[in-house]
Design a protein around this motif. Sequence first.
Motif: not given
Length: 329
Positions: A114-117, A210-213, A268-272, A314-320
């Motif tokens: 749950l985070g950035c690449t 993240g999540g394409g949003e 970049l994904a999750g909280l930053v 939610r964003r992580h699930a959408r990315a998957l």
Amino acid sequence: MRRILVYEALSGGPPSPAAADPALQAQGRAMRDALLEDLRRLPGLRVSCALPPAGSAGDLDDAAAGAVRPHPGETDLAFLCRAAAAHELVWGIAPETGGQLAAWAAALPAAAWLGCTPAAIAQASSKRATLARLAAAGLATPWTVAPALGPAPRWVVKPDDGAGTCDARVFAARGEAEAWAAQLAAADGAPPQLEPWVDGEALSVALVAGGGEPARVLAVNRQRIVEEADGRLADAGVAVDALGRAGDPRVAAVAAFARRAVDGWPGLAGLVGLDLVWHPRLGPVAIELNPRPTCALVGLSAAAGENVAAEVLRRHARALATRRETAGA
């Protein structure tokens, strides 16, 4: 029920050198506790927490925390991989220093992390690379605004992969700063970051990505940074959403600046978090980007009026889901 592990490096897992600093350890515990509180309010999750080795002084009850403890002699990476095997999701918080956070992200499947690449973390871990990327995107940085700072700005020297104000020092003249930087490079084998000092108000922006949003701003915070007599800098805390609560007219400009920084950065994904200085004439000037939750996590859900952990999930699930659809196309 999904199982999720929270592993904050200063408060749990194998002993970390940084955890010897009581102030840093307290910050780590506060972030961990804020995250645990948010996650435990969500349905369908079984939450575990990384704690120090057995026999260590701790502040959480094993049963209440869903404790996972390291084995004797286990490294942080070995502990992470072993603990992750019993969980579907892992939320790790660690310093970028020494590549620790990037190594954690690289060690786990993207579906679990749950985070950035790893690539985004590695680039953001370098202050030099971060400022170069942001400048290329047309955002103001200390180097791009240097000509407007006057004929004799002050200078700051800090580790290229350091966290916050750790080991940062301000000098009145560039020659003094360069001499200090050379000493550090000779001692550590790695050149520190040298940049013009930007006068103004130290701010930070907490975002979820993240999540394409598009990234979304959760809070615009005021940082409390103290300059000691010898120029060394110290972090005195953060006032979460201080500008938003005050109705500060700069919020819109700061938020737009932060979104540009994050949306233009793949991975970049999750909280930053974006650290910046508001210069009285030049407006927002980027200082660094944190590819992880920061101390502003404490009180962030209350300030944002939502459970920020839920939005990350939610964003992580959408990315998957998007990856699966793309793979099946």
